[in-house]
Write a protein that holds these residues in place. Structure first.
Motif, PDB file in Angstrom:
ATOM      1  N   LYS A  19     -11.709  10.595 -12.943  1.00  0.00           N
ATOM      2  CA  LYS A  19     -10.282  10.639 -12.607  1.00  0.00           C
ATOM      3  C   LYS A  19      -9.562  11.579 -13.567  1.00  0.00           C
ATOM      4  CE  LYS A  19      -8.707   7.057 -10.687  1.00  0.00           C
ATOM      5  NZ  LYS A  19      -8.248   5.685 -10.350  1.00  0.00           N
ATOM      6  N   VAL A  30       2.882   7.017 -13.036  1.00  0.00           N
ATOM      7  CA  VAL A  30       1.566   6.390 -12.932  1.00  0.00           C
ATOM      8  C   VAL A  30       1.724   5.043 -12.243  1.00  0.00           C
ATOM      9  CG1 VAL A  30      -0.402   5.451 -14.211  1.00  0.00           C
ATOM     10  CG2 VAL A  30       0.712   7.538 -14.996  1.00  0.00           C
ATOM     11  N   SER A  31       0.869   4.798 -11.259  1.00  0.00           N
ATOM     12  CA  SER A  31       0.938   3.556 -10.496  1.00  0.00           C
ATOM     13  C   SER A  31      -0.457   3.141 -10.070  1.00  0.00           C
ATOM     14  CB  SER A  31       1.815   3.738  -9.249  1.00  0.00           C
ATOM     15  OG  SER A  31       1.701   2.626  -8.369  1.00  0.00           O
ATOM     16  N   ASN A  33      -1.071   2.528  -7.134  1.00  0.00           N
ATOM     17  CA  ASN A  33      -1.162   3.068  -5.786  1.00  0.00           C
ATOM     18  C   ASN A  33      -0.654   4.502  -5.813  1.00  0.00           C
ATOM     19  OD1 ASN A  33       0.193   3.695  -3.024  1.00  0.00           O
ATOM     20  ND2 ASN A  33      -1.228   2.028  -2.582  1.00  0.00           N
ATOM     21  N   ARG A  34      -1.489   5.448  -5.379  1.00  0.00           N
ATOM     22  CA  ARG A  34      -1.125   6.855  -5.505  1.00  0.00           C
ATOM     23  C   ARG A  34       0.104   7.207  -4.681  1.00  0.00           C
ATOM     24  NH1 ARG A  34      -1.282  12.117  -4.037  1.00  0.00           N
ATOM     25  NH2 ARG A  34      -1.767  13.544  -5.757  1.00  0.00           N
ATOM     26  N   GLU A  35       0.250   6.611  -3.502  1.00  0.00           N
ATOM     27  CA  GLU A  35       1.413   6.947  -2.686  1.00  0.00           C
ATOM     28  C   GLU A  35       2.699   6.488  -3.352  1.00  0.00           C
ATOM     29  OE1 GLU A  35       3.668   8.256   0.742  1.00  0.00           O
ATOM     30  OE2 GLU A  35       1.910   8.892  -0.405  1.00  0.00           O
ATOM     31  N   ALA A  37       3.120   6.295  -6.607  1.00  0.00           N
ATOM     32  CA  ALA A  37       3.321   7.264  -7.678  1.00  0.00           C
ATOM     33  C   ALA A  37       3.889   8.566  -7.129  1.00  0.00           C
ATOM     34  CB  ALA A  37       2.008   7.522  -8.409  1.00  0.00           C
ATOM     35  N   ARG A  38       3.402   8.987  -5.954  1.00  0.00           N
ATOM     36  CA  ARG A  38       3.914  10.219  -5.348  1.00  0.00           C
ATOM     37  C   ARG A  38       5.385  10.080  -4.985  1.00  0.00           C
ATOM     38  NH1 ARG A  38       5.585  12.363  -1.048  1.00  0.00           N
ATOM     39  NH2 ARG A  38       5.346  10.439   0.141  1.00  0.00           N
ATOM     40  N   TRP A 521      -7.313   3.064  -6.148  1.00  0.00           N
ATOM     41  CA  TRP A 521      -6.011   3.559  -5.708  1.00  0.00           C
ATOM     42  C   TRP A 521      -5.182   4.154  -6.844  1.00  0.00           C
ATOM     43  CZ3 TRP A 521      -3.475  -0.640  -2.048  1.00  0.00           C
ATOM     44  CH2 TRP A 521      -4.152  -0.649  -0.823  1.00  0.00           C
ATOM     45  N   ASP A 523      -3.400   6.147  -9.815  1.00  0.00           N
ATOM     46  CA  ASP A 523      -3.353   7.583 -10.085  1.00  0.00           C
ATOM     47  C   ASP A 523      -2.087   7.928 -10.855  1.00  0.00           C
ATOM     48  OD1 ASP A 523      -4.299  10.156 -10.115  1.00  0.00           O
ATOM     49  OD2 ASP A 523      -4.298  10.423  -7.947  1.00  0.00           O
ATOM     50  N   VAL A 525       0.717  11.010 -10.965  1.00  0.00           N
ATOM     51  CA  VAL A 525       1.207  12.103 -10.126  1.00  0.00           C
ATOM     52  C   VAL A 525       2.371  12.787 -10.822  1.00  0.00           C
ATOM     53  CG1 VAL A 525       2.128  12.783  -7.880  1.00  0.00           C
ATOM     54  CG2 VAL A 525       0.481  10.893  -8.035  1.00  0.00           C
ATOM     55  N   THR A 530       3.496  17.035  -5.621  1.00  0.00           N
ATOM     56  CA  THR A 530       4.055  15.977  -4.783  1.00  0.00           C
ATOM     57  C   THR A 530       3.997  16.302  -3.300  1.00  0.00           C
ATOM     58  OG1 THR A 530       6.265  16.932  -5.129  1.00  0.00           O
ATOM     59  CG2 THR A 530       5.617  15.102  -6.550  1.00  0.00           C
TER      60      THR A 530
END
Length: 535
Positions: A19, A30-31, A33-35, A37-38, A521, A523, A525, A530
């Motif tokens: 990663k 940072v989360s 869940n990547r979405e 974070a995005r 999940w 990540d 970002v 984005t």
């Protein structure tokens, strides 16, 4: 002492996933869940600050992984302003004023949930409407936004409403979590209707079908849209509060409109613990922060690190400092029996290009919380009463109108050369050892952020047992085993033997972010990365 090895024979040994660490002058979120974070990073790109990004990511992640957190939960946040001041915002759980401790008679045995409390009749403190505490998260996010936010509240909340309306996409991870708690989900009609729409856990169709499965929640989408339009106070007074409290009481719970109206967020200067040449800022009061501070004090008083990387003496010193802190916590704060099982929590960290840093941990407590969904609002509610000791006469016994003792421990560490780290994790009691060890390795050995998050860990949250990461060198494992009853485990996402960490860092004008490498999940970002995800 013997070392029990419970590693899976099917996993590769000693391998660290690849990663990446986000790095640049732009802001980073940072989360788990990547979405989410995005979505937070997109807020940064549009001119929002770190608090704006955290608010947006918080609402989004509560829909994207609703079994972990959401508007029916609680949380705590730290905000470090560009000038250096650190503010703590505590939106932790309180028991309803009408709660009757006599409704929680002990029937013997262990409840088998997070804390190994003595079993209560019908598991009323763990599952169902009686286990629900006042949900404070939305009030906490509102307080942070009112004090620090730059963008409009509606802009930050509406993306989550859109996700709830369409429904998050089902993948293997979704199926895993729903299947693991199917028994609890089936106890509530509205909860099973959301997560088991055909009576069984949803699955991901094969790619050749061209389809995806989703888990829409129309009632939650409407609730989030109202919160976006009318502000956070709508959940604590008026029609929405009446619907939420009415649904809980119809299911046999105590939560009332007066409890929602009376909820107050605690906001003020963070508490601070010195460690080596650094300061660790934490949320004061009934959470994991004071125990984290105890670990840092105990380690600094008893041990001086040697060498460039942690050796056996260093790891043993960390272990003993953690065990000392746990003994103090159990004796004085009432955090109960020595058992540590999977929990339901999400951590988010953010830093913006101006240097504001935020650390937020939010939770429903157990996985899927109480297992109760309010039919009229679509909100999955916490089981905050499970934080209380069901045995009467204890420091943390079940009582009405009382603040719960939680385990989350968001932290911000500041050090020489304007070094700032905002960190936290999910995993119940396992959060504290993980945050402590990551921060100690930065302060003691100048580890990079990704090194500190990914490094092998010990977990001491179920004393006297020590759970050891199988990636430790043999000499360290031998030294730990010689002093402590030890279990050897893989670092994996499920079951999570350690915790899921996430952190951001700022040094000078450069930002970094890194998420737990073993979580599929999670990540980091950057606002410079984005582009919307496909599908």
């Amino acid at each position: 002492m013997d070392m029990t090895d419970i590693r899976s024979p099917n996993l590769a040994r000693g391998r660290l996933t690849g990663k990446r660490m986000a790095r640049g002058e732009g802001g980073i979120v940072v989360s788990q869940n990547r979405e989410a974070a995005r979505i937070g990073a997109e807020v940064l790109k549009e001119g929002g600050n770190a608090v704006d990004a955290i608010v947006a990511a918080s609402f989004a992640v509560g829909v994207l992984e609703p079994w972990m957190s959401g508007v029916g939960g609680v949380g705590a946040m730290l905000v470090r302003e560009e000038g250096g001041a650190v503010t703590a915002i505590d939106a932790g759980a309180r028991s309803p004023a009408g709660l009757d401790p006599a409704d929680f008679p002990i029937v013997g045995g262990s409840d088998g949930d997070l804390f190994g409390w003595p079993s209560v009749l019908e598991d009323r403190n763990v599952t169902g409407a009686r286990s629900i505490g006042v949900p404070g998260l939305v009030a906490g996010l509102g307080a942070a936004h009112a004090r620090f936010g730059r963008m409009s509240w509606a802009e930050l909340v509406l993306p989550a409403a859109g996700i709830a309306e369409a429904g998050p996409v089902v993948d293997f991870h979704t199926t895993l979590w729903i299947a693991s708690e199917m028994r609890r989900i089936l106890r509530d009609e509205a909860c099973s209707g959301w997560f088991l729409p055909e009576g069984v856990p949803p699955i991901t169709p094969a790619a050749v079908t061209g389809r995806v499965n989703r888990l829409p929640n129309a009632a939650l989408a409407q609730t989030l849209a109202r919160i976006a339009r009318e502000g956070p106070g709508i959940l604590y007074g008026g029609e929405l509060a009446e619907a939420l409290a009415g649904d809980v009481q119809a299911a046999g719970g105590y939560l009332g409109t007066a409890d929602l109206a009376a909820f107050e967020v605690a906001a003020g200067p963070a508490a601070t613990q010195a460690y080596r040449r650094h300061l660790v800022h934490y949320v004061p009061g009934l959470n994991g922060g004071p125990t984290l501070a105890h670990m840092l004090r105990a380690c600094q008083e008893r041990h001086a690190p040697q060498g460039e990387t942690p050796g056996a003496a260093d790891v043993l010193a960390y272990c003993e400092a953690m065990q000392d802190a746990w003994a103090h916590r159990f004796e004085t704060m009432g955090d109960g029996a020595r058992e540590s099982l999977p929990s339901c929590t999400t951590h988010l960290s953010a830093v913006d290009r101006d240097g504001m840093a935020v650390s937020l941990t939010q939770t429903l407590l157990s996985l899927f919380g109480s297992g109760v969904v309010s039919p009229r609002t679509g909100i999955l509610l916490n089981n905050g009463i499970n934080w209380f000791d069901p045995r009467p006469g204890r420091p943390n016994s079940i009582a009405p109108g009382r603040k719960a003792l939680s385990n989350y421990a968001p932290a911000i560490m500041t050090g020489p050369d304007d070094d700032v780290i905002a960190i936290g994790g999910s995993g119940g009691r396992k959060i504290l050892p993980a945050v402590f060890q990551a921060l100690a390795q930065v302060a003691d050995f100048s580890h990079a952020l990704d090194e500190a998050v990914a490094a092998p860990r010990l977990d001491t949250s179920a004393p006297p047992l020590v759970v050891a990461d199988a990636r430790f060198p043999a000499d360290i494992l031998d030294a730990v085993r010689a002093r402590h009853a030890t279990v050897l485990c893989e670092r994996m996402e499920h079951p999570n033997h350690f915790t899921t960490l996430g952190a951001v860092r700022r040094r000078g004008a450069m930002n970094e972010g890194f998420a737990e490498p073993f979580h599929p999940w999670a990540d980091a970002v950057s606002e410079d990365d984005t582009k919307p995800l496909a599908g």
